[in-house]
Design a protein around this motif. Structure first.
Motif, PDB file in Angstrom:
ATOM      1  N   PHE A 121       0.790  -1.232   0.000  1.00  0.00           N
ATOM      2  CA  PHE A 121       0.000   0.000   0.000  1.00  0.00           C
ATOM      3  C   PHE A 121       0.825   1.287   0.000  1.00  0.00           C
ATOM      4  N   GLY A 122       2.156   1.184   0.058  1.00  0.00           N
ATOM      5  CA  GLY A 122       2.989   2.382  -0.081  1.00  0.00           C
ATOM      6  C   GLY A 122       3.377   3.054   1.225  1.00  0.00           C
ATOM      7  N   LEU A 123       4.057   4.204   1.056  1.00  0.00           N
ATOM      8  CA  LEU A 123       4.659   4.911   2.182  1.00  0.00           C
ATOM      9  C   LEU A 123       3.635   5.407   3.204  1.00  0.00           C
ATOM     10  N   ASN A 124       2.556   6.026   2.731  1.00  0.00           N
ATOM     11  CA  ASN A 124       1.567   6.605   3.647  1.00  0.00           C
ATOM     12  C   ASN A 124       1.003   5.551   4.599  1.00  0.00           C
ATOM     13  N   ALA A 125       0.606   4.404   4.049  1.00  0.00           N
ATOM     14  CA  ALA A 125       0.046   3.327   4.872  1.00  0.00           C
ATOM     15  C   ALA A 125       1.100   2.774   5.832  1.00  0.00           C
ATOM     16  N   ALA A 126       2.346   2.686   5.354  1.00  0.00           N
ATOM     17  CA  ALA A 126       3.430   2.159   6.191  1.00  0.00           C
ATOM     18  C   ALA A 126       3.711   3.087   7.373  1.00  0.00           C
ATOM     19  N   VAL A 127       3.682   4.401   7.132  1.00  0.00           N
ATOM     20  CA  VAL A 127       3.914   5.365   8.216  1.00  0.00           C
ATOM     21  C   VAL A 127       2.753   5.330   9.208  1.00  0.00           C
ATOM     22  N   GLU A 128       1.524   5.205   8.695  1.00  0.00           N
ATOM     23  CA  GLU A 128       0.363   5.086   9.589  1.00  0.00           C
ATOM     24  C   GLU A 128       0.524   3.884  10.514  1.00  0.00           C
ATOM     25  N   GLU A 129       0.943   2.752   9.931  1.00  0.00           N
ATOM     26  CA  GLU A 129       1.137   1.542  10.732  1.00  0.00           C
ATOM     27  C   GLU A 129       2.281   1.730  11.736  1.00  0.00           C
ATOM     28  N   LEU A 130       3.358   2.422  11.289  1.00  0.00           N
ATOM     29  CA  LEU A 130       4.493   2.691  12.177  1.00  0.00           C
ATOM     30  C   LEU A 130       4.051   3.515  13.388  1.00  0.00           C
ATOM     31  N   PHE A 185       4.099   2.430  17.478  1.00  0.00           N
ATOM     32  CA  PHE A 185       4.701   3.205  18.559  1.00  0.00           C
ATOM     33  C   PHE A 185       3.661   3.554  19.623  1.00  0.00           C
ATOM     34  N   GLU A 186       2.448   3.877  19.158  1.00  0.00           N
ATOM     35  CA  GLU A 186       1.390   4.221  20.116  1.00  0.00           C
ATOM     36  C   GLU A 186       0.944   3.018  20.941  1.00  0.00           C
ATOM     37  N   SER A 187       1.103   1.821  20.384  1.00  0.00           N
ATOM     38  CA  SER A 187       0.662   0.613  21.097  1.00  0.00           C
ATOM     39  C   SER A 187       1.454   0.400  22.382  1.00  0.00           C
ATOM     40  N   LYS A 214       1.857   2.598  24.532  1.00  0.00           N
ATOM     41  CA  LYS A 214       1.195   3.491  25.500  1.00  0.00           C
ATOM     42  C   LYS A 214       2.146   4.537  26.092  1.00  0.00           C
ATOM     43  N   ALA A 215       3.378   4.600  25.552  1.00  0.00           N
ATOM     44  CA  ALA A 215       4.358   5.551  26.086  1.00  0.00           C
ATOM     45  C   ALA A 215       4.379   6.852  25.291  1.00  0.00           C
ATOM     46  N   VAL A 216       3.826   6.831  24.077  1.00  0.00           N
ATOM     47  CA  VAL A 216       3.910   8.008  23.220  1.00  0.00           C
ATOM     48  C   VAL A 216       2.637   8.157  22.383  1.00  0.00           C
ATOM     49  N   LYS A 217       2.260   9.397  22.107  1.00  0.00           N
ATOM     50  CA  LYS A 217       1.135   9.715  21.224  1.00  0.00           C
ATOM     51  C   LYS A 217       1.713  10.329  19.955  1.00  0.00           C
ATOM     52  N   VAL A 218       1.322   9.797  18.787  1.00  0.00           N
ATOM     53  CA  VAL A 218       1.868  10.271  17.509  1.00  0.00           C
ATOM     54  C   VAL A 218       0.760  10.936  16.702  1.00  0.00           C
ATOM     55  N   TYR A 219       1.030  12.165  16.235  1.00  0.00           N
ATOM     56  CA  TYR A 219       0.090  12.906  15.383  1.00  0.00           C
ATOM     57  C   TYR A 219       0.661  12.942  13.970  1.00  0.00           C
ATOM     58  N   TYR A 220      -0.010  12.268  13.054  1.00  0.00           N
ATOM     59  CA  TYR A 220       0.500  12.136  11.676  1.00  0.00           C
ATOM     60  C   TYR A 220      -0.455  12.783  10.685  1.00  0.00           C
ATOM     61  N   LYS A 221       0.090  13.616   9.796  1.00  0.00           N
ATOM     62  CA  LYS A 221      -0.710  14.274   8.758  1.00  0.00           C
ATOM     63  C   LYS A 221       0.036  14.195   7.432  1.00  0.00           C
ATOM     64  N   ASN A 222      -0.665  13.780   6.384  1.00  0.00           N
ATOM     65  CA  ASN A 222      -0.053  13.654   5.058  1.00  0.00           C
ATOM     66  C   ASN A 222      -0.838  14.443   4.021  1.00  0.00           C
ATOM     67  N   GLU A 223      -0.124  15.335   3.294  1.00  0.00           N
ATOM     68  CA  GLU A 223      -0.758  16.133   2.229  1.00  0.00           C
ATOM     69  C   GLU A 223      -0.185  15.793   0.854  1.00  0.00           C
ATOM     70  N   ILE A 224       0.517  14.644   0.755  1.00  0.00           N
ATOM     71  CA  ILE A 224       1.182  14.265  -0.491  1.00  0.00           C
ATOM     72  C   ILE A 224       0.545  12.997  -1.053  1.00  0.00           C
ATOM     73  N   ASP A 225       0.342  12.975  -2.363  1.00  0.00           N
ATOM     74  CA  ASP A 225      -0.118  11.771  -3.056  1.00  0.00           C
ATOM     75  C   ASP A 225       1.128  11.070  -3.596  1.00  0.00           C
TER      76      ASP A 225
END
Length: 263
Positions: free
Chosen positions: A138-147, A151-153, A155-166
């Motif tokens: 599924f490409g980079l965007n999906a891989a970063v979402e999973e990453l 990390f959030e699993s 429970k030590a860190v909260k990650v805010y991810y935003k992507n504006e690139i296709d």
């Protein structure tokens, strides 16, 4: 005084001195241009030496990173797979022993099943860390979402991810470097920065793509050059060279880190 009144010897002397003056000037100009050219060539050679040195350092960083990664994989294979398979092997031999009670046979069989299940799970985890299947599918965007979810699993860190690139799937080989850079930054934020929040944003900036990365960790002293020369940063620099990208890092002790890199 007319020319006819000037002695012939003086005229010859004037011509000789004038000629000598121009010859000296010509020699001076030639010498000046010679040494100027020599200096320019020297500067160019020094510049080439610096480029070669930088390339050597990058190659060294890539090799060291590869070796570190191999050591880590070997350790994971030994700890998570080989040790469990050894116990499975021992238990399998126990099953061939005579006069085993039904209870003993059941216990040994359960051990084999449990250890085999754990070894299979760990092998999947190792393979996933090497290259997440979602990245190829599924490409980079999906891989970063999973990453971020991984990390959030913890429970030590909260990650805010935003992507504006296709992202273009044809550039997946280049995107893998971007993914590895983010992995390195996030690992640093957790291990060294003790961050509890991470922000990641992909944006288009003209012809270039940018990634803004921030955390709220302990940060570090930018004046201390050694802080920017770790293996992780050399690895990031090496990957950015493949991407023809640049990187800017800002950090202060107690104020986390802000990174912006282009690719």
């Amino acid at each position: 005084m007319s020319m006819n009144s000037i002695p012939e010897k003086e005229i010859v002397a004037i011509i000789l001195y004038t000629s000598l003056f121009f010859v000296v000037m010509a020699i001076a100009i030639v010498v000046f241009f010679y040494f100027s050219r020599k200096k320019i060539i020297q500067k160019e050679l020094e510049k080439k030496d610096l480029v070669l040195q930088y390339q050597k350092e990058q190659l060294h960083a890539v090799i060291v990173t590869q070796e570190e990664e191999r050591k880590r994989i070997a350790q994971d294979l030994h700890d998570d797979i080989s040790s469990k398979l050894n116990i499975v092997s021992l238990n399998s031999h126990l099953l061939t022993a005579p006069d085993l009670t039904e209870k003993e046979t059941l216990e040994i069989t359960e051990n084999i099943i449990n250890l085999t299940t754990k070894a299979l799970e760990n092998s999947r985890k190792i393979a996933h860390n090497l290259l997440p299947p979602v990245f190829e599918k599924f490409g980079l965007n999906a891989a970063v979402e999973e990453l971020c979810e991984e990390f959030e699993s913890s429970k030590a860190v909260k990650v805010y991810y935003k992507n504006e690139i296709d992202f273009d799937d044809k550039e997946i080989d280049r995107h893998l470097h971007v993914f590895r850079i983010l992995q390195e930054l996030m690992n640093n934020s957790m291990r060294h920065g003790k961050a509890s929040e991470i922000w990641i944003t992909f944006r288009n900036d003209g012809d270039m793509k940018t990634c803004n990365y921030e955390d709220n960790g302990v940060g570090f002293d930018m004046e201390n050059v050694e802080n920017q020369k770790g293996l992780g940063m050399k690895n990031i620099d090496s990957r950015l060279s493949f991407l023809d990208g640049t990187i800017q890092i800002n950090s202060e002790i107690g104020n986390g880190i802000a990174v912006m890199f282009t690719f």
